[in-house]
Design a protein around this motif. Structure first.
Motif, mmCIF file in Angstrom:
data_model
loop_
_atom_site.group_PDB
_atom_site.id
_atom_site.type_symbol
_atom_site.label_atom_id
_atom_site.label_comp_id
_atom_site.label_asym_id
_atom_site.label_seq_id
_atom_site.Cartn_x
_atom_site.Cartn_y
_atom_site.Cartn_z
ATOM 1 N N ASP A 142 -52.843 -29.294 30.195
ATOM 2 C CA ASP A 142 -51.855 -30.331 29.890
ATOM 3 C C ASP A 142 -50.544 -29.713 29.420
ATOM 4 N N SER A 143 -50.669 -28.678 28.562
ATOM 5 C CA SER A 143 -49.459 -28.004 28.083
ATOM 6 C C SER A 143 -48.706 -27.343 29.233
ATOM 7 N N LEU A 144 -49.455 -26.693 30.129
ATOM 8 C CA LEU A 144 -48.822 -26.061 31.286
ATOM 9 C C LEU A 144 -48.156 -27.097 32.174
ATOM 10 N N GLU A 145 -48.807 -28.227 32.349
ATOM 11 C CA GLU A 145 -48.223 -29.285 33.178
ATOM 12 C C GLU A 145 -46.931 -29.804 32.560
ATOM 13 N N ARG A 146 -46.934 -29.951 31.215
ATOM 14 C CA ARG A 146 -45.707 -30.391 30.552
ATOM 15 C C ARG A 146 -44.594 -29.354 30.704
ATOM 16 N N GLU A 147 -44.968 -28.071 30.570
ATOM 17 C CA GLU A 147 -43.968 -27.018 30.727
ATOM 18 C C GLU A 147 -43.412 -26.987 32.148
ATOM 19 N N LEU A 148 -44.318 -27.133 33.134
ATOM 20 C CA LEU A 148 -43.860 -27.146 34.519
ATOM 21 C C LEU A 148 -42.949 -28.343 34.782
ATOM 22 N N SER A 149 -43.306 -29.483 34.191
ATOM 23 C CA SER A 149 -42.458 -30.661 34.360
ATOM 24 C C SER A 149 -41.087 -30.438 33.739
ATOM 25 N N LEU A 150 -41.087 -29.797 32.550
ATOM 26 C CA LEU A 150 -39.814 -29.507 31.895
ATOM 27 C C LEU A 150 -38.993 -28.523 32.718
ATOM 28 N N LEU A 151 -39.660 -27.480 33.255
ATOM 29 C CA LEU A 151 -38.953 -26.513 34.090
ATOM 30 C C LEU A 151 -38.396 -27.175 35.352
ATOM 31 N N ALA A 152 -39.201 -28.088 35.927
ATOM 32 C CA ALA A 152 -38.722 -28.800 37.115
ATOM 33 C C ALA A 152 -37.494 -29.648 36.789
#
Length: 432
Positions: free
Chosen positions: A179-189
């Motif tokens: 979940d944390s990685l998904e949030r980070e990827l979303s933020l990076l996107a």
């Protein structure tokens, strides 16, 4: 997950009371019913041995066995109940399931070890006392059998519970990391999209600035030549023909430069990784340079403007008013040369628009680590007719943006004698 006295809620919760899911409630109620039936039968046997009515033993067994329903809510209390009824030889399923639940929960390990040891000791004592009467002459066999039963009823459920609890916590940790990685990827996107949008905006601004400079200068010269053509058409056919040819040349040059920029726009779009580049490949390399400055000044002279070109080389004290050697300075980066050219071009365009008939001086100085340019016009002589060129107010803004974008200095404003002056200094490193 097994909890210890804490209410847990969440988006996926659909069970009643302390259960997270309905299937957990159904499982615990089913185990409680089986445990209650088992304890009821064992309670009847205990009541006969204790000389109590059978109904009392059955009722006691049902209450004891039904406590298994509470194993997720209060695992410690359920284990203590199982230990408490061990002397009555009841609660086999209750003790095994309660120990498993305790070991798989978040209860501190020292509490789990203590209660497991108490349960093992109670089972050993009860087993030893019950088998001693039938095999009094085999004490070793009695002790071995008691130890085996105590270990078999205690250690496996505890170890299995520890394994399940560790596995569950590992899965929860992995889920949290995912979940944390998904949030980070979303933020990076989101950030990448913002950078891409910023890059697109910058590129649109750059292209608009280029088109403004090209169109404004060429069309301004065309209007000036057309006005001169109209004035001399009847008096001097030769000069009128020369002006008409100049108008045609200006139009063709404007169309050529516009086609070149449109060709860049139609080129294949860059990949996302290259979107943040300030200018596309060929954006500066294909543009004008200081070597074309003399031709630029010559176009304004051909349109009737009195223009003086003053070029000073690095370390030189003499001027070159004739304009020879305007591009003879050191080779600068393409973006520096193009910006310097555009500043002079736009300044000359403004002179055609706002100062017809004024004398203009274009100064270019090659210095150590920088190039400076200045376009200054005197007051209008009042004889030349206004060309009637429209002004969008973007010329000075575009020049300032270009110069400041390269870390330079830009100054513009009226002079004391009623003219106007535009000055810019661009930092640069000479090419090897």
């Amino acid at each position: 997950m097994t909890y210890t006295g804490e209410e847990r809620g969440g988006a996926g919760r659909d069970g009643p009371w302390w259960w997270e899911r309905r299937r957990e409630a159904v499982l615990d109620v089913g185990l409680g019913a089986v445990s209650a039936a088992e304890c009821a039968l064992e309670g009847m046997q205990f009541a006969r041995e204790a000389g109590l009515p059978g109904a009392v033993g059955v009722l006691f067994g049902i209450v004891v066995g039904a406590t298994l329903v509470l194993r997720r809510r209060w695992p410690i209390a359920v284990v203590l109940v199982g230990i408490a009824v061990t002397p009555a030889a009841m609660g086999f399923l209750l003790s095994v399931v309660a120990l498993y639940t305790l070991a798989s929960s978040d209860v501190p390990r020292r509490i789990t070890a203590t209660l497991a040891s108490m349960s093992m000791a109670a089972t050993f004592v009860v087993m030893y006392l019950r088998t001693r009467e039938g095999a009094a002459d085999e004490p070793t066999l009695v002790i071995s059998l008691s130890v085996f039963v105590a270990v078999a009823l205690t250690v496996p459920p505890v170890l299995f519970g520890l394994y399940i609890g560790a596995r569950r916590r590992l899965m929860e940790s992995l889920q949290e990391r995912a979940d944390s990685l998904e949030r980070e990827l979303s933020l990076l996107a989101d950030r990448a999209e913002e950078r891409a949008e910023w890059a697109r905006t910058e590129e649109r601004t750059r292209i608009a600035r280029e088109m403004h400079d090209v169109v404004a200068h060429r069309v301004s010269l065309m209007v000036v030549h057309a006005a001169a053509l109209q004035a001399v058409a009847a008096k001097d056919p030769v000069k009128a023909a020369r002006n008409a040819a100049l108008v045609g040349d200006m139009g063709r040059q404007a169309l050529t430069e516009l086609r070149e920029m449109l060709g860049v726009l139609r080129a294949e779009a860059p990949k996302p990784a290259a979107v943040a580049v300030a200018a596309p490949a060929g954006g500066f390399e294909d543009g004008p340079s200081l070597a074309e400055l003399e031709a630029l000044v010559g176009q304004s002279r051909a349109a009737g403007m009195v223009v003086e070109l003053d070029v000073r080389a690095a370390g030189a004290g003499s001027a070159d008013p004739a304009g020879a050697g305007a591009g003879a300075g050191p080779g600068y980066p393409a973006e520096v040369e193009q910006t310097a050219y555009r500043v002079v071009q736009e300044a000359l365009t403004n002179c055609h628009k706002h100062a017809p008939g004024a004398r203009v001086v274009v100064r270019l100085a090659h210095r150590d680590g920088e190039v400076a340019m200045q376009v200054e016009n005197g007051p209008c002589d009042g004889k030349a007719a206004e060309p009637g060129l429209p002004s969008g107010g973007n010329g000075l803004v575009g020049m300032r943006e270009r110069v400041l974008g390269l870390g330079g200095v830009f100054v513009s404003g009226p002079t004391d004698d009623g003219g106007f002056k535009v000055s810019a200094v661009l930092p640069c490193a000479s090419r090897a």
